[in-house]
Design a protein around this motif. Structure first.
Motif, PDB file in Angstrom:
ATOM      1  N   VAL A   3       0.830  -1.196   0.000  1.00 27.78           N
ATOM      2  CA  VAL A   3       0.000   0.000   0.000  1.00 27.78           C
ATOM      3  C   VAL A   3       0.872   1.256   0.000  1.00 27.78           C
ATOM      4  CG1 VAL A   3      -1.729   1.317   1.284  1.00 27.78           C
ATOM      5  CG2 VAL A   3      -1.864  -1.192   1.206  1.00 27.78           C
ATOM      6  N   ALA A   4       1.828   1.289   0.921  1.00 29.91           N
ATOM      7  CA  ALA A   4       2.707   2.450   1.027  1.00 29.91           C
ATOM      8  C   ALA A   4       3.963   2.050   1.783  1.00 29.91           C
ATOM      9  CB  ALA A   4       2.006   3.600   1.747  1.00 29.91           C
ATOM     10  N   GLY A   5       5.056   2.747   1.509  1.00 29.50           N
ATOM     11  CA  GLY A   5       6.299   2.476   2.192  1.00 29.50           C
ATOM     12  C   GLY A   5       7.035   3.762   2.496  1.00 29.50           C
ATOM     13  N   ILE A   6       7.896   3.709   3.502  1.00 30.52           N
ATOM     14  CA  ILE A   6       8.685   4.883   3.867  1.00 30.52           C
ATOM     15  C   ILE A   6      10.041   4.424   4.378  1.00 30.52           C
ATOM     16  CG2 ILE A   6       7.717   4.943   6.223  1.00 30.52           C
ATOM     17  CD1 ILE A   6       7.869   8.056   5.998  1.00 30.52           C
ATOM     18  N   THR A   7      11.093   5.117   3.937  1.00 30.89           N
ATOM     19  CA  THR A   7      12.435   4.782   4.396  1.00 30.89           C
ATOM     20  C   THR A   7      12.739   5.540   5.689  1.00 30.89           C
ATOM     21  OG1 THR A   7      13.526   6.585   3.209  1.00 30.89           O
ATOM     22  CG2 THR A   7      13.160   4.528   1.993  1.00 30.89           C
ATOM     23  N   PHE A   8      13.860   5.184   6.287  1.00 35.88           N
ATOM     24  CA  PHE A   8      14.260   5.840   7.524  1.00 35.88           C
ATOM     25  C   PHE A   8      14.433   7.342   7.318  1.00 35.88           C
ATOM     26  CE2 PHE A   8      15.962   5.939  11.719  1.00 35.88           C
ATOM     27  CZ  PHE A   8      16.929   6.935  11.713  1.00 35.88           C
ATOM     28  N   ARG A   9      14.857   7.710   6.093  1.00 34.46           N
ATOM     29  CA  ARG A   9      15.072   9.120   5.810  1.00 34.46           C
ATOM     30  C   ARG A   9      13.808   9.828   5.336  1.00 34.46           C
ATOM     31  NH1 ARG A   9      20.466  10.253   5.920  1.00 34.46           N
ATOM     32  NH2 ARG A   9      21.864   8.460   5.792  1.00 34.46           N
ATOM     33  N   SER A  40      -3.506   2.963  -6.374  1.00 29.68           N
ATOM     34  CA  SER A  40      -4.894   2.950  -5.904  1.00 29.68           C
ATOM     35  C   SER A  40      -5.128   3.819  -4.673  1.00 29.68           C
ATOM     36  CB  SER A  40      -5.341   1.518  -5.613  1.00 29.68           C
ATOM     37  OG  SER A  40      -4.505   0.942  -4.617  1.00 29.68           O
ATOM     38  N   VAL A  41      -4.061   4.195  -3.985  1.00 36.95           N
ATOM     39  CA  VAL A  41      -4.233   4.981  -2.756  1.00 36.95           C
ATOM     40  C   VAL A  41      -3.601   6.365  -2.841  1.00 36.95           C
ATOM     41  CG1 VAL A  41      -4.296   2.848  -1.431  1.00 36.95           C
ATOM     42  CG2 VAL A  41      -2.161   4.159  -1.558  1.00 36.95           C
ATOM     43  N   LYS A  42      -2.920   6.659  -3.934  1.00 39.80           N
ATOM     44  CA  LYS A  42      -2.282   7.966  -4.077  1.00 39.80           C
ATOM     45  C   LYS A  42      -3.310   9.086  -3.948  1.00 39.80           C
ATOM     46  CE  LYS A  42       1.738   6.715  -6.884  1.00 39.80           C
ATOM     47  NZ  LYS A  42       2.368   6.789  -8.216  1.00 39.80           N
ATOM     48  N   GLY A  43      -2.955  10.085  -3.167  1.00 43.09           N
ATOM     49  CA  GLY A  43      -3.852  11.209  -2.953  1.00 43.09           C
ATOM     50  C   GLY A  43      -4.847  10.994  -1.824  1.00 43.09           C
ATOM     51  N   VAL A  93       5.424   4.064  12.780  1.00 41.68           N
ATOM     52  CA  VAL A  93       5.034   4.478  11.438  1.00 41.68           C
ATOM     53  C   VAL A  93       3.516   4.561  11.395  1.00 41.68           C
ATOM     54  CG1 VAL A  93       4.987   3.813   9.003  1.00 41.68           C
ATOM     55  CG2 VAL A  93       7.071   3.524  10.331  1.00 41.68           C
ATOM     56  N   TYR A  94       3.026   5.576  10.719  1.00 41.81           N
ATOM     57  CA  TYR A  94       1.589   5.808  10.642  1.00 41.81           C
ATOM     58  C   TYR A  94       1.094   5.720   9.204  1.00 41.81           C
ATOM     59  CZ  TYR A  94       2.721   7.919  15.145  1.00 41.81           C
ATOM     60  OH  TYR A  94       3.190   8.134  16.419  1.00 41.81           O
ATOM     61  N   LEU A  95      -0.151   5.343   9.059  1.00 52.63           N
ATOM     62  CA  LEU A  95      -0.799   5.383   7.751  1.00 52.63           C
ATOM     63  C   LEU A  95      -2.124   6.105   7.924  1.00 52.63           C
ATOM     64  CD1 LEU A  95      -0.586   4.490   4.767  1.00 52.63           C
ATOM     65  CD2 LEU A  95      -2.014   2.523   5.385  1.00 52.63           C
ATOM     66  N   GLN A  96      -2.180   7.332   7.453  1.00 52.15           N
ATOM     67  CA  GLN A  96      -3.412   8.108   7.488  1.00 52.15           C
ATOM     68  C   GLN A  96      -4.205   7.777   6.237  1.00 52.15           C
ATOM     69  OE1 GLN A  96      -4.660  10.291   9.879  1.00 52.15           O
ATOM     70  NE2 GLN A  96      -6.505  10.263   8.605  1.00 52.15           N
ATOM     71  N   MET A  97      -5.398   7.267   6.418  1.00 53.92           N
ATOM     72  CA  MET A  97      -6.232   6.837   5.305  1.00 53.92           C
ATOM     73  C   MET A  97      -7.484   7.707   5.254  1.00 53.92           C
ATOM     74  SD  MET A  97      -5.860   2.697   5.650  1.00 53.92           S
ATOM     75  CE  MET A  97      -6.819   2.617   7.158  1.00 53.92           C
ATOM     76  N   ASN A  98      -7.617   8.465   4.195  1.00 52.13           N
ATOM     77  CA  ASN A  98      -8.768   9.341   3.998  1.00 52.13           C
ATOM     78  C   ASN A  98      -9.572   8.884   2.787  1.00 52.13           C
ATOM     79  OD1 ASN A  98      -7.845  10.981   6.141  1.00 52.13           O
ATOM     80  ND2 ASN A  98      -6.621  12.234   4.737  1.00 52.13           N
ATOM     81  N   SER A  99     -10.789   9.369   2.694  1.00 57.12           N
ATOM     82  CA  SER A  99     -11.670   9.043   1.565  1.00 57.12           C
ATOM     83  C   SER A  99     -11.706   7.543   1.325  1.00 57.12           C
ATOM     84  CB  SER A  99     -11.199   9.779   0.296  1.00 57.12           C
ATOM     85  OG  SER A  99     -11.166  11.174   0.499  1.00 57.12           O
TER      86      SER A  99
END
Length: 122
Positions: free
Chosen positions: A48-54, A62-65, A78-84
Motif C-alpha cells: 500500500v505504502a512504504g517509507i524509508t528511515f530518511r 490505488s491509494v495515491k492522494g 510508522v503511521y498510515l493516514q487513510m482518507n476518503s
C-alpha cells in the motif's frame, strides 16, 4: 527480536478516515524501511505504502492522494493516514519492516506485524 504491533483498524463508512499505527519494540539497532501491506479475502497481499528511515515514500496507485504514510523515528512508529476510504480498501493491513539490523554491520532482516482489520462499509 523486533516486534511490530499494529493498531487503529476498525469499521468505517465510505468516505471516512482511519489512522493506522505500527510501533516497533524490542532490541534492535535500526530499521531501514517500513511498509504497509494489505490483503483482502481471496486476493494476494499487496504493498500500500512504504517509507524509508530518511522519509522517502512510495504509494500504490490505488491509494495515491488518499493515504499518507509518515514516521516518528524517536517513537519507532510508522503511521498510515487513510482518507476518503472506499469499500475496496477493506482488508487486513500488515506492517512490514525491511532492513532490520540488530547490531552495526548486521545483514538486515524482515519482520511482519500480526495485522489489523480495516472494513469500509458502503
Amino acid at each position: 527480536q523486533v516486534r511490530l504491533v499494529e493498531s487503529g483498524g476498525g469499521l468505517v463508512q465510505a468516505g471516512g478516515s482511519l489512522r493506522l499505527s505500527c510501533a516497533a519494540s524490542g532490541s534492535f539497532f535500526s530499521i531501514n524501511a517500513t511498509g504497509w501491506y494489505r490483503q483482502a479475502p481471496g486476493k494476494q497481499r499487496e504493498l500500500v505504502a512504504g517509507i524509508t528511515f530518511r522519509g522517502r515514500t512510495n504509494y500504490a496507485d490505488s491509494v495515491k492522494g488518499r493515504f499518507t504514510i509518515s514516521r516518528d523515528n524517536a517513537k519507532n512508529t510508522v503511521y498510515l493516514q487513510m482518507n476518503s476510504l472506499k469499500p475496496e480498501d477493506t482488508a487486513v493491513y500488515y506492517c512490514h519492516a525491511d532492513g532490520v539490523k540488530y547490531y552495526p554491520g548486521d545483514y538486515g532482516r524482515t519482520s511482519w506485524g500480526q495485522g489489523t482489520q480495516v472494513t469500509v462499509s458502503s
